[in-house]
Motif scaffolding. Structure first.
Motif, PDB file in Angstrom:
ATOM      1  N   ARG A  95       0.865  -1.190   0.000  1.00  0.00           N
ATOM      2  CA  ARG A  95       0.000   0.000   0.000  1.00  0.00           C
ATOM      3  C   ARG A  95       0.896   1.232   0.000  1.00  0.00           C
ATOM      4  N   LEU A  96       0.309   2.394  -0.299  1.00  0.00           N
ATOM      5  CA  LEU A  96       1.084   3.622  -0.258  1.00  0.00           C
ATOM      6  C   LEU A  96       1.391   3.971   1.196  1.00  0.00           C
ATOM      7  N   PRO A  97       2.639   4.180   1.534  1.00  0.00           N
ATOM      8  CA  PRO A  97       2.979   4.511   2.934  1.00  0.00           C
ATOM      9  C   PRO A  97       2.317   5.802   3.383  1.00  0.00           C
ATOM     10  N   ALA A  98       2.064   5.882   4.681  1.00  0.00           N
ATOM     11  CA  ALA A  98       1.443   7.098   5.228  1.00  0.00           C
ATOM     12  C   ALA A  98       2.316   8.319   4.996  1.00  0.00           C
ATOM     13  N   ALA A  99       3.624   8.120   4.935  1.00  0.00           N
ATOM     14  CA  ALA A  99       4.532   9.253   4.725  1.00  0.00           C
ATOM     15  C   ALA A  99       4.273   9.942   3.400  1.00  0.00           C
ATOM     16  N   VAL A 100       3.753   9.203   2.422  1.00  0.00           N
ATOM     17  CA  VAL A 100       3.461   9.809   1.119  1.00  0.00           C
ATOM     18  C   VAL A 100       2.369  10.860   1.276  1.00  0.00           C
ATOM     19  N   THR A 101       1.372  10.555   2.107  1.00  0.00           N
ATOM     20  CA  THR A 101       0.298  11.527   2.358  1.00  0.00           C
ATOM     21  C   THR A 101       0.854  12.772   3.027  1.00  0.00           C
ATOM     22  N   GLU A 102       1.793  12.572   3.978  1.00  0.00           N
ATOM     23  CA  GLU A 102       2.389  13.706   4.673  1.00  0.00           C
ATOM     24  C   GLU A 102       3.175  14.605   3.720  1.00  0.00           C
ATOM     25  N   LEU A 103       3.771  13.979   2.686  1.00  0.00           N
ATOM     26  CA  LEU A 103       4.606  14.744   1.752  1.00  0.00           C
ATOM     27  C   LEU A 103       3.800  15.334   0.596  1.00  0.00           C
ATOM     28  N   GLY A 104       2.522  15.025   0.529  1.00  0.00           N
ATOM     29  CA  GLY A 104       1.722  15.329  -0.644  1.00  0.00           C
ATOM     30  C   GLY A 104       1.664  16.781  -1.020  1.00  0.00           C
ATOM     31  N   HIS A 105       1.721  17.689  -0.040  1.00  0.00           N
ATOM     32  CA  HIS A 105       1.521  19.096  -0.374  1.00  0.00           C
ATOM     33  C   HIS A 105       2.688  19.712  -1.134  1.00  0.00           C
ATOM     34  N   HIS A 106       3.850  19.043  -1.183  1.00  0.00           N
ATOM     35  CA  HIS A 106       4.971  19.603  -1.952  1.00  0.00           C
ATOM     36  C   HIS A 106       5.656  18.588  -2.860  1.00  0.00           C
ATOM     37  N   LEU A 107       5.208  17.346  -2.873  1.00  0.00           N
ATOM     38  CA  LEU A 107       5.827  16.319  -3.713  1.00  0.00           C
ATOM     39  C   LEU A 107       5.400  16.507  -5.177  1.00  0.00           C
ATOM     40  N   THR A 108       6.378  16.536  -6.108  1.00  0.00           N
ATOM     41  CA  THR A 108       6.071  16.699  -7.533  1.00  0.00           C
ATOM     42  C   THR A 108       6.315  15.415  -8.341  1.00  0.00           C
ATOM     43  N   GLU A 109       7.149  14.519  -7.840  1.00  0.00           N
ATOM     44  CA  GLU A 109       7.403  13.258  -8.529  1.00  0.00           C
ATOM     45  C   GLU A 109       7.362  12.113  -7.521  1.00  0.00           C
ATOM     46  N   LEU A 110       6.649  11.031  -7.889  1.00  0.00           N
ATOM     47  CA  LEU A 110       6.554   9.851  -7.030  1.00  0.00           C
ATOM     48  C   LEU A 110       6.680   8.604  -7.890  1.00  0.00           C
ATOM     49  N   ASP A 111       7.624   7.724  -7.527  1.00  0.00           N
ATOM     50  CA  ASP A 111       7.850   6.461  -8.249  1.00  0.00           C
ATOM     51  C   ASP A 111       7.684   5.312  -7.273  1.00  0.00           C
ATOM     52  N   VAL A 112       6.584   4.564  -7.396  1.00  0.00           N
ATOM     53  CA  VAL A 112       6.357   3.371  -6.573  1.00  0.00           C
ATOM     54  C   VAL A 112       6.210   2.142  -7.486  1.00  0.00           C
ATOM     55  N   SER A 113       6.898   2.160  -8.606  1.00  0.00           N
ATOM     56  CA  SER A 113       6.831   1.035  -9.539  1.00  0.00           C
ATOM     57  C   SER A 113       7.539  -0.190  -8.961  1.00  0.00           C
ATOM     58  N   HIS A 114       7.214  -1.351  -9.522  1.00  0.00           N
ATOM     59  CA  HIS A 114       7.841  -2.620  -9.142  1.00  0.00           C
ATOM     60  C   HIS A 114       7.670  -2.894  -7.649  1.00  0.00           C
TER      61      HIS A 114
END
Length: 1043
Positions: A95-114
């Motif tokens: 699943r998407l880690p909770a930290a991704v939600t915390e970083l959402g307001h400034h994250l521009t690139e996210l790679d969770v492939s493989h």
């Protein structure tokens, strides 16, 4: 406490390594990468152990890929307030880690492939409101959440290789989306919501079962790149032609038969791939596309190419391979800018005049065409050779020389020699007095391999060069040197002695050998001694041979097709899935290696032997039957579809070159160097770059031997076939009395020369030197039992063929290059300082194995147990084991090993201080094929020394196997744990892994034979990939070296 300290130390090391790597990262962003090194036995840190170093609050790029993480630490988002790019690829996230939600307001690139994502939380996705790039590929997602459509800034989205059956309607609201990749999913129709993406420039919906496209697909007016490969499309809608911005279009692997009439409106198109479709005619709609630079029409049903193709003046790449094209238009030579031209697998016999004007072509493939003009040998060399040939042909007198190489194969006493005499001589002359040559003893026994020139039809000038290949097993090691493409093979079977149970040995094995050495060879079966069989018996035996040939061919073809399907199934699975379980077929094998293996299976299926039926019975006593057989062979030879090259027009210089090779003084020499032939070529008007084509032609027509694709032999031209074969026959006639007689005659001749006495007789008499006779007898016994001969005895055997010591040395070097013998006591690059040189002929070794069985079973030679890991590479040959391969291989590895001990089926030696064992195990029934294995051992920390020991031996074997382009074999790395347990059936990892780098982040692999056991990755993958992949086939017989 100690465990905590160890964990902290491990984490500190990884952070330190990541900090060092950060210096190399791109741009002005502050970046930090944390990943486990490939094969790192320390493993990756657990999420709870990741401790961020101080001063990372302004970090903008964080790479946590390749760590096997199930989650990331809580509070990561709070600590990295400036983070813009987060890479979590190749972990185990479900699943998407909770930290991704915390970083959402400034994250521009996210790679969770493989990873292993099965769902995306709507809340987590909705929080990524600043995201511009999102990579969700290679997961297990069955659906995408609706909030994905709210990511207003999203420009690139990759959801390929998932399980998506549909896309959310909200996706149509992504107004800024420029790139979308949804290939390899489960879409059953083209998603209409995509038509709202007005900014979309690149779209990939390949490998989905779309079956059609919407008529209004033209709404995607900004689209520049469109991938529709393998989408099961049968037609394209008219609206497709409204995609006016298209520059690259992939439509391969569909079922298209035609293009829309308005397709020519796509004037910006630069690259078009229509391969693997059903086009029977060249699509005329392509011809007005003046800007087209790359065109792929491989694997269709095309029969011709229109002359208007010259209008595609900007074309750089043209692939037309594997169609049914019979000719090319003359106008194709106007495509002067072509850099890639692929025409292999068609029915081209003649190339247009001035074809050599396509001088810019670098990638050129033309094999598997019945080329006559220019000759196949010239075309395979490349465009410059074609240009030189056509120029020479235009300015010289052409010559027609119909000549065909004919090879007689079969077991000893099959009747090959009598048949050769009956064909090449007057039948009455071959049987004086009307005696039956098949019932009486032959007037002269076979002398081994013999070559005869036969003018079969003087009126037409049709000639054969007949090779009578000896049937004795001792000749098997040298017979393959005489098998070449473009020849007619005649398998001779003694019908009087034939029984159905003898089919595998008398017929089947020969078919397998010829097919492995010369794919697509032409072969006919001739049954001799027909007069010794009753009429019904004769018919039954001929029918049985015919039936069993059909069964064998069917069995082989079905087996290859079955193996090809397994490869297809493996290719259909994602590489990540294939690498997740050692139980999977072709575990860990790359797509590239799988495609290579699939291509080889397809090559084997498309190049089966051309066996002419039915069996031709003949009696050598009956002139009428001989005449009928002679007429049959002539009709086969003159069949233009079977032997299209027989009546081709050749440059006069080729004929002059042939004549020069057989004129004094070079006619008396045993062989010529390449440079000797090059000088003759200059006399004939051939420059060095054109000489090779002429020599290849002379080789295939049987006039000389020139092994162009052999690194060891390509510097020699064997024009004096009679002397060469006489010399080879000396070593492979296993008759002790003949060998002893040769030695006695030679030594008697020496005595006469010294004493100038009367001539002596060949056999010893009481008055002769009995001690010398006993010593010579001892040498003969050593040769026949152990393959050992000293150089001075070899010189005696070769009289009168070799006189000078220098000639003897050159000949022995030649025999070593041919893989027939090696010098036992000559150190590398050092002279012998007067000591006698001893040579070993491995094919004569009679003792089964050296004293190395204890080592194989896990003990050293003294019988003491040791703790070591075993490496064993095993080659398996399901259909046939190349004759003489083990003997030749044992010669080829001599330069790599020391302190060797040879057996008939096993070699024990050392490479440096590391032991190696090479073993050959003959087949036992269908379930246990022939195998050849290369093994070594070392402790796990030093296992690299074992790899270092066996890798050169593996590569030498791969090089030898390149000489057998039609051979099917498999390679495996045997499980070290199974070998240590003494398992009779150890698990076998795919041999293709030998040519691949070790996987990143993997330290151990599960052994499927025992799920609780793990094998260190260093016992399966070599430290560096081997130079030649064991699954790679060069098709040496096809001479496609320049491709």
């Amino acid at each position: 406490m100690a465990g905590t300290d160890a964990g902290s130390l491990k984490t500190a090391r990884l952070w330190r390594d990541a900090a060092l790597r950060a210096r190399k990262l791109r741009g002005s962003l502050r970046q930090l990468g944390l990943g486990a090194a490939a094969g790192d036995s320390r493993g990756a840190p657990d999420a709870a152990q990741l401790v961020l170093p101080a001063g990372v609050g302004d970090l903008e790029v964080l790479n946590l890929g390749n760590n096997g993480l199930d989650d990331v630490p809580a509070g990561l988002g709070a600590a990295l307030g400036s983070l813009r790019v987060l890479v979590l690829r190749r972990n185990r996230l479900a699943r998407l880690p909770a930290a991704v939600t915390e970083l959402g307001h400034h994250l521009t690139e996210l790679d969770v492939s493989h990873n292993r994502l099965t769902a995306l939380g709507a809340e987590a996705v909705g929080a990524l409101r600043e995201l511009r790039k999102l990579n969700l590929s290679h997961n297990q997602l069955p659906a995408l959440p609706a909030p994905l459509g709210a990511l207003a800034h999203l420009e690139e989205l990759d959801v390929s290789f998932n399980r998506l059956a549909h896309l959310p309607d909200s996706l149509g609201r992504l107004r800024r989306l420029r790139t979308l990749d949804v290939d390899h999913n489960q879409l059953a129709a083209f998603p209409r919501q995509l038509l709202q993406l007005a900014a979309l420039e690149e779209l990939d919906v390949s490998s989905n079962r779309l079956r059609g496209l919407p008529e209004d697909i033209g709404a995607l007016r900004a689209l520049k790149i469109l991938w529709l490969s393998g989408a099961e499309l049968g037609t394209l809608p008219g609206g497709f032609c409204e995609l006016a911005a298209l520059e690259s279009l992939m439509l391969d692997s569909n079922g298209l038969r035609a293009l829309p009439a308005r397709f020519s409106r796509l004037q910006r198109l630069k690259m078009l791939n229509l391969s693997s479709n059903c086009f029977e005619e060249f699509p005329e709609a392509l011809l007005p596309l003046a800007g087209l630079e790359e065109l792929y029409l491989s694997r269709n049903l095309l029969t011709s190419v229109p002359s208007l193709i010259s209008g595609l003046g900007r074309l750089l790449t043209l692939w037309l391979d594997h169609n049914r094209i019979r000719y090319l238009p003359d106008s194709i030579v106007e495509l002067r800018g072509l850099e890639e031209l692929v025409l292999q697998g068609n029915q081209l016999a003649v190339l247009p005049d001035n074809f050599g004007q396509l001088s810019q072509v670098g990638l050129w493939k033309i094999k598997d065409n019945p080329l006559v003009q220019p000759p196949y040998e010239v075309c395979m060399k490349g465009i410059p050779y074609i240009a030189a040939y056509q120029k020479e042909l235009a300015h010289s007198q052409p010559a027609v020389q119909p000549r065909l190489k004919l090879l007689l194969l079969g077991h000893k006493a099959a009747g090959k020699t009598l048949l050769r005499r009956g064909l090449t001589q007057d039948p009455l002359e071959a049987s004086p007095g009307g005696r039956d040559p098949e019932k009486s003893s032959p007037p002269c026994p076979s002398k081994g391999i013999e070559v005869t020139s036969w003018t079969a039809d003087a009126s037409r000038g049709l000639r054969f060069v007949v090779y009578d290949l000896a049937g004795d097993e001792s000749y098997e090691v040298i017979q393959p040197f005489f098998l070449s493409p473009g020849a007619l093979y005649v398998l001779v079977v003694n019908l009087a002695a034939y029984e159905p149970r003898r089919f595998p040995a008398a017929v089947g094995s020969f078919l397998h050998r010829v097919g492995a050495r010369v794919p697509h060879a032409v072969m006919c079966i001739v049954g001799t001694h027909a007069d010794l069989c009753g009429e019904r018996e004769l018919e039954e035996k001929c029918l049985d041979i015919h039936r069993q040939i059909a069964l064998q061919e069917k069995h082989d073809a079905e087996g290859l097709s079955r193996l090809a399907r397994v490869v297809d199934e493996a290719l259909a699975r994602d590489f990540e899935l294939r690498s997740a379980s050692p139980h999977a077929a072709y575990y860990g094998v790359s797509d590239k290696n799988l495609r290579r293996r699939k291509a080889h299976f397809q090559y084997l299926l498309n190049h089966r032997l051309q066996i002419l039926s039915p069996v031709l019975p003949v009696s050598c006593r009956d002139p009428r039957q001989l005449r009928r057989l002679r007429d049959k062979l002539l009709s086969v030879a003159e069949h233009r579809e079977i032997f299209p090259n027989l009546h081709r027009v050749l440059p006069r210089s080729w004929q002059v070159l042939e004549e020069l090779h057989f004129q004094p003084p070079q006619a008396q020499r045993l062989w010529l160097s390449w440079w000797d032939s090059a000088r003759l070529g200059l006399q004939a008007g051939l420059t060095e770059d054109r000489l090779q084509s002429a020599l290849s032609y002379l080789h295939e027509s049987g006039k000389l031997l020139y092994f162009e694709d052999s690194p060891a032999l390509k510097e020699h031209v064997f024009h004096n076939l009679t002397r060469l074969i006489d010399i080879l026959n000396v070593f492979f006639q296993r008759d002790p009395s003949l060998l002893l007689q040769k030695l006695l005659v030679a030594t008697s001749g020496e005595g006469e020369a010294e004493a100038e006495g009367p001539p002596s007789v060949a056999l010893p008499t009481p008055g002769q030197d009995l001690l010398r006779a006993a010593q010579l007898h001892h040498y003969v016994e050593g040769f026949l039992l152990h393959g050992l001969l000293p150089a001075h005895v070899i010189r005696l055997l070769l009289r009168p063929h070799v006189q000078a010591q220098q000639d003897l040395q050159l000949l022995l070097e030649l025999l070593e290059k041919m893989g027939l013998c090696y010098c036992l006591n000559k150190a590398k690059g050092k002279p012998l300082n007067g000591a006698t040189a001893w040579y070993k002929f491995p094919c004569y070794v009679q003792n089964e194995v050296p004293h190395a069985e204890a080592w194989i079973n896990g003990t050293n030679l003294a019988g003491q147990s040791f703790v070591a890991e075993q490496l064993q590479i095993e080659y398996s040959f399901p259909f046939t084991f190349p004759p003489g391969l083990f003997a030749r291989y044992s010669v080829q590895i001599n330069s790599h090993v020391v302190h060797r001990s040879d057996g008939k089926c096993q070699i024990f030696a050392y490479r440096g201080k590391v032991p190696v064992v090479v073993s050959y195990r003959p087949a036992k029934g269908v379930l246990r094929p022939d195998t050849l294995s290369i093994a070594s051992h070392a402790s796990l920390p030093n296992i690299w020394t074992a790899w270092q020991a066996i890798t050169p031996l593996v590569e030498e074997l791969n090089v030898l196997l390149q000489e057998w382009p039609g051979l099917h074999y498999t390679v495996h790395i045997l499980c070290s744990k199974c070998l240590k347990r003494g398992s009779p059936n150890p698990h076998a990892f795919p041999g293709e892994l030998l040519s691949q780098p070790r996987p990143e982040g993997v330290a151990e692999i599960i052994c499927p034979k025992n799920g609780s056991e793990r094998v260190n990755v260093a016992l399966v993958y070599p430290p560096t990939p081997t130079v030649i992949s064991p699954c790679s086939k060069k098709n040496v017989g096809e001479k496609h070296r320049n491709q």
